[in-house]
Design an enzyme around this catalytic site. Structure first.
Site, mmCIF file in Angstrom:
data_model
loop_
_atom_site.group_PDB
_atom_site.id
_atom_site.type_symbol
_atom_site.label_atom_id
_atom_site.label_comp_id
_atom_site.label_asym_id
_atom_site.label_seq_id
_atom_site.Cartn_x
_atom_site.Cartn_y
_atom_site.Cartn_z
ATOM 1 N N SER A 43 4.859 -0.389 4.720
ATOM 2 C CA SER A 43 4.463 -1.714 4.517
ATOM 3 C C SER A 43 3.801 -2.069 2.893
ATOM 4 O O SER A 43 3.003 -3.173 2.571
ATOM 5 C CB SER A 43 3.615 -1.732 5.832
ATOM 6 O OG SER A 43 2.333 -1.434 4.993
ATOM 7 N N LYS A 62 -5.532 -2.497 -0.436
ATOM 8 C CA LYS A 62 -4.068 -2.897 0.229
ATOM 9 C C LYS A 62 -4.759 -4.713 0.912
ATOM 10 O O LYS A 62 -6.004 -3.999 1.744
ATOM 11 C CB LYS A 62 -3.871 -2.317 1.287
ATOM 12 C CG LYS A 62 -2.537 -2.329 2.199
ATOM 13 C CD LYS A 62 -1.790 -2.277 3.090
ATOM 14 C CE LYS A 62 -1.063 -2.421 3.959
ATOM 15 N NZ LYS A 62 -0.567 -1.254 4.536
ATOM 16 N N SER A 75 3.889 3.694 6.149
ATOM 17 C CA SER A 75 3.267 3.271 5.241
ATOM 18 C C SER A 75 2.840 2.791 3.819
ATOM 19 O O SER A 75 2.727 2.301 2.934
ATOM 20 C CB SER A 75 2.963 1.954 6.428
ATOM 21 O OG SER A 75 3.219 0.740 6.892
#
Lengths: 479, 96, 487
Positions: free
Chosen positions: C154, C79, C178
């Protein structure tokens, strides 16, 4: 300024003498090239996290114990949020609601010799900010973050001081203490020890405090005194001319000798404190605190009373000799060599030596006459090799040439004359050369005794033993 | 709870965010509705409840030995900065 | 070679060790799939082809020499809020568009040490603030099951990449859901570990007391393997916990018999889509067949978790993001008039609308006069929610319920009203507030879209929740379904 009372509280910032920063492994040494000692944590880089330096905690506890304060077994770091270029993260990690040290006090000596207790509200750990440089960069301010993250102990007093002199005495007291404890180098030029002064005035006898102004970042004892005195006068004049003191931050300008408003810092002072989620509560157990307690050195007040007691010194002399750890060590080194002359040694350290150091603006550790040599001089006064007066001359040579007392006495032939027959011979000569004065003395002009002493001293180059001279001269004149 | 334009402007000033007047209106609406939503907390009885600042209760701060572990990397670190000179980060002149 | 992308990470690691194929072949296949998918999915912000192929070649050499670690040669994506040395770390924000990290996050360094090969950095909601991946400066990520839908957020890029089998696993972070919410919406498996289990050092902070790194994979077994390598104590993180990391992989096969499952009453509320509820109820019956016993439990304060979160998270974020001032890194506006202009314009230009909204919300709730009413009040309610969990775990081993109220929704469906968007995390936020480990795994489909099942355990029970997820995946095959066009 009669009819007014001054109220002063000080916030002293002492940089703790750790090797590394409070939350990172960067060095704290002074004078490195710009940003050479600012690592990712100090720069507030994305993703980095603080880890607390054990030594900073130990030093804060040491200070707390030394002034009889309460050590918090549970203290919390908080974030103080504000934007400023020398504050890389946009917040300063400090302690707010739960500081590590609270409720202490220190005693200061007033000019009249009485003592006054000054309350210390709290002492908390926090990180220092970086430095802004305004010179040589047209249109820009340069930011050096080497100092960012240096551990600070912020020592907050109660508003207990009533004059600039008291404030200076208190600041000196804290200065002495942190240096005794070896938790701060006390270097005010480098900013290792500095203070903010909260100053207000009120009508004598009034109960409520007046509105205060905070004078920021004063870095010398002299400036503290001047800044406070200026500020007090300013506030009184303002009120007397119908104005009102506003609560604000002010800056002392040593060149102009005045304080002025720092509106840039006023803009937004909503600091939005909250507990720093990157740090956990600091829990100190009794064992940790005890270990620190055991490491405490003899403290200045303890040492001063020991000096007074063991060496027969006045409270004043003992206070002066213990005002710095180095000076007290020097004095005790002297006394160790001449144990029976503790009082005389104190007079010399606080007298001639202090004057000589002062004149050249030297620290005691840089004295041109080391302790063992001063002891040598005291020993020669003590065994009557030289008089006290000659000793001053000897000291001057020792200071200038780095010689020992004995070397100076020998090379200059300053040994005191204690031989009775030799002194008698000089007295006879003097009396023979001054028949008129002799006659006057005998007819009752007693004051001329001093004249004869002076003449003998002149003839012996000051080396005649004064007590013997007195005694022999009396005998001659009386016969 | 409805926030005024002035409140939004002062929050934005505190947070150092330049907002256009149309943005102020957007945030006035959305922050007001968020505050209404958060207002549900008022109903909870929290008398004598200690605030929870951290999800692992009972843990305390670890202490790091006082050792210098960092070398000078300012040139590398300053590659991410737009304006530097002589090792210094530059900002528009600050008048104190 | 054609079936590499449908193999699990565990199978790939074994295949590399047995030298049935090379890391270079595998990594190249991943890179090709990533590049082919970018136009439709937009799952990546940066693709590190050159360094990935170099690392793959080195991995092959190590394997040939009989060396290598548990993940040697396995491709993985990070990420884009994990700092990666020498590679842009953007956090999905214009603010960090040009930011090249000078250091590796602890998670990145550990996975590198275990032999994993980074193929790129995945797209995400800006600074991890969002539940749909629509707040990214680099454009939204699309859901591989239906590209008109969001992948969740997210960690939407990581989830879409794993779901589309572009990479066998990807790192992710979870502040309010997330990891779990995009896992549910993309039909994959994700674990958010106990707070303090995975180092936060090098994770760009959103809300420090809630953020936790974890992993997205296709199976619980793969998640266990990657988590085992990334978890553990880190001296650089004061909130990292010094507790040994068990071998999550070795613990997977322990039988479930006697597992006490709490069925959380508050998770089956009126907001839960009835079809989602059906899938979750069916899964509970699977657990019963596997020998678990079900009990209904109630956490009365749990419904307040979203309001608590929208005080605590913005408060911490408003402070964490104050460091982005245009001075030392990040976006700097052109020709600032003065210092305040530099701050205000750099931040206004660098941050997107949702990030600004959260900074302002956080600034407000911490400001003078409101701190007690909002921030302290929220931290008190947080304590109540935590106490509810503690009480529940005195009688059950794990709590099971839905991960989200609905399957994936359309792009743009919830962007107009932030509160509607925030409510998407209603079932996931509780675990963040209490710092608990939680897994989301696929448990069926509604109208062709995956549904997520959430398993929450007490602190440091990662092995237990992974076992429970693994047992379910032995009994079902939802996790093996691949979106059309990516099989």
């Amino acid at each position: 300024m009669s009819g007014w009372e001054t109220v002063i509280g000080l916030e002293i910032h002492a940089q703790l003498a750790t090797k590394s920063k409070i939350f990172s492994g960067s060095a704290t040494a002074y004078g490195a090239p710009p940003n050479a000692q600012a690592n990712l944590v100090d720069l507030g880089y994305p993703g980095v996290l603080p880890v607390l330096n054990a030594e900073a905690v130990r030093m804060a506890v040491k200070f707390g114990l030394a002034m009889g304060a309460r050590i918090a077994t549970h203290s919390v770091f908080a974030r103080k949020n504000y934007f400023y270029p020398d504050l890389p993260k946009g917040y300063q990690i400090s302690q707010y609601e739960l500081p590590i040290v609270a409720h202490g006090s220190l005693e200061i000596l007033l000019e009249d010799g009485s003592a006054k207790r000054i309350g210390v509200t709290r002492a908390h750990l926090e990180e220092d900010a970086g430095k802004s440089l305004h010179e040589g960069l047209p249109g820009f301010t340069g930011i050096d973050l080497n100092r960012a993250g240096t551990p600070l102990l912020e020592i907050v007093s109660e508003p207990d001081m009533r004059s600039a002199k008291e404030a200076v005495a208190y600041m000196k007291k804290v200065h002495t203490l942190v240096r005794y404890l070896e938790i701060c180098d006390g270097n005010m030029q480098e900013g290792s020890f500095r203070c903010d002064a909260n100053v207000s005035v009120r009508k004598a006898g009034a109960e409520k405090f007046g509105t205060r102004a905070e004078i920021k970042n004063i870095n010398s004892f002299r400036f503290v005194e001047r800044a406070i005195n200026y500020e007090v006068e300013r506030q009184i004049e303002l009120i007397e001319s119908g104005g009102k003191v506003v609560q604000e931050t002010r800056l002392y300008d040593p060149d102009k000798g005045e304080t002025r408003s720092m509106r840039s810092k006023e803009e937004a002072n909503d600091y939005r404190y909250f507990p720093d989620p990157d740090l956990l509560p600091v829990e100190l157990d009794a064992a940790f605190i005890d270990e620190v307690r055991k490491s405490l050195p003899e403290l200045p007040d303890q040492k001063a009373s020991r000096f007074a007691r063991d060496y027969g010194l006045s409270a004043y002399d003992a206070g002066v000799l213990t005002a710095s750890r180095e000076l007290s060590v020097y004095y005790e080194d002297v006394v160790r060599a001449v144990p029976h002359e503790a009082k005389l040694s104190a007079n010399w350290v606080n007298g001639e030596l202090a004057a000589a150091l002062n004149k050249e603006n030297l620290e005691i550790t840089a004295s041109r006459v080391p302790a063992e040599r001063l002891a040598g001089l005291v020993a020669r006064i003590s065994d009557q090799t030289i008089s006290g007066k000659i000793a001053k001359e000897v000291f001057e040579s020792m200071w200038a040439d780095g010689a020992s007392a004995d070397q100076v006495i020998e090379s200059k032939g300053l040994r005191q004359i204690t031989d009775t027959s030799a002194i008698e011979k000089v007295i006879d000569d003097v009396l023979a050369k001054n028949p008129g004065q002799l006659a006057d003395y005998r007819s009752g002009k007693d004051k001329l005794f001093g004249f004869f002493v002076g003449q003998v001293m002149k003839a012996t180059g000051g080396k005649a033993n004064p007590a013997q001279l007195n005694q022999l001269l009396k005998k001659k004149l009386g016969s | 709870m409805a926030l005024t334009r002035e409140q939004i402007a002062s929050i934005a000033a505190l947070a150092r965010l330049d907002l256009s007047s149309s943005e102020i209106l957007v945030y006035q609406n959305s922050l007001s509705s968020i505050l209404d939503f958060i207002g549900a907390l008022d109903a909870a009885d929290t008398a004598d409840v200690t605030p929870m600042a951290h999800p692992l209760p009972g843990m305390s701060q670890r202490l790091r030995p006082d050792v210098v572990t960092e070398a000078d990397h300012h040139e590398q670190y300053q590659q991410n900065a737009t304006q530097v000179a002589a090792g210094l980060y530059l900002v528009p002149k600050v008048i104190e | 070679m054609t079936d590499l992308h449908t193999s699990t990470l565990t199978e790939l690691a074994a295949g590399l060790r047995a030298r049935r194929f090379s890391s270079v072949e595998l990594v190249r296949a991943c890179l090709d799939r990533i590049e082919a998918s970018q136009g439709t999915l937009n799952a990546f912000i940066s693709v590190t082809r050159d360094s990935a192929l170099r690392e793959a070649a080195a991995a092959d050499a190590a394997l040939a020499a009989g060396g290598g670690g548990p993940l040697t040669g396995v491709p993985i994506a990070h990420k884009d809020l994990f700092c990666t040395q020498g590679v842009r770390t953007s956090c999905g924000s214009r603010m960090l568009d040009n930011f090249v990290s000078p250091y590796d996050a602890t998670v990145v360094a550990r996975l590198k040490a275990a032999g994993a090969v980074m193929v790129g950095k995945t797209n995400m909601d800006e600074f991890a603030m969002g539940s749909s991946n629509e707040t990214s400066y680099y454009g939204p990520v699309r859901n591989p099951w239906d590209t008109s839908l969001v992948p969740g957020g997210s960690s939407g890029g990581s989830a879409a990449a794993v779901a589309a089998r572009l990479v066998p696993a990807a790192t992710a972070t979870d502040t309010g859901g997330s990891i779990r919410q995009p896992a549910a919406l993309c039909g994959i498996t994700g674990i958010k570990p106990t707070y303090g289990r995975v180092s936060r050092y090098g994770m760009v902070a959103f809300a420090s007391s809630l953020d936790q790194g974890g992993v997205l994979a296709t199976t619980a077994a793969d998640a266990a393997l990657v988590l085992r390598e990334m978890a553990g104590f880190d001296v650089n993180d004061s909130t990292s916990v010094d507790v040994p990391v068990p071998d999550y992989v070795a613990a997977l096969e322990q039988p479930l018999g006697g597992l006490k499952v709490g069925v959380l009453k508050e998770f089956f509320d009126k907001g839960l889509d009835p079809k989602n509820e059906e899938r979750v109820r069916e899964s509970l019956r699977v657990y019963e067949r596997l020998g678990a016993t079900l009990t209904e439990v109630s956490l009365p304060n749990l419904p307040l978790s979203v309001p608590v979160y929208y005080v605590v998270a913005p408060a911490e974020c408003s402070s964490n993001l104050a460091r982005f001032d245009g001075v030392r890194f990040g976006h700097r506006c052109e020709n600032p008039r003065d210092l305040q202009d530099l701050y205000r314009r750099s931040r206004a230009e660098g941050f997107g609308a949702e990030v600004k909204r959260r900074i302002m919300t956080g600034t407000y709730v911490l400001s003078a006069g409101y701190y007690d009413a909002y921030y302290l009040k929220a931290q008190r309610v947080r304590q109540l929610i935590n106490a509810d969990f503690v009480r529940a775990f005195q009688s059950v081993d794990v709590l099971i319920g839905p991960t989200t109220p609905t399957p994936a929704f359309a792009l743009g469906a919830k962007t107009a009203d932030p509160v509607t968007m925030y409510l998407n995390d209603i079932y996931t936020i509780g675990a963040n507030l209490a710092g608990l480990p939680a897994v989301s795994l696929p448990c069926g489909f509604v109208d062709g879209l995956p549904v997520g099942l959430q398993i929450v355990g007490p602190h440091f029970s990662e092995a237990r929740v992974l076992q429970a997820a693994h047992a379910y995946q032995r009994a079902t095959d939802w996790h093996a379904r691949v979106p059309r066009g990516y099989a």
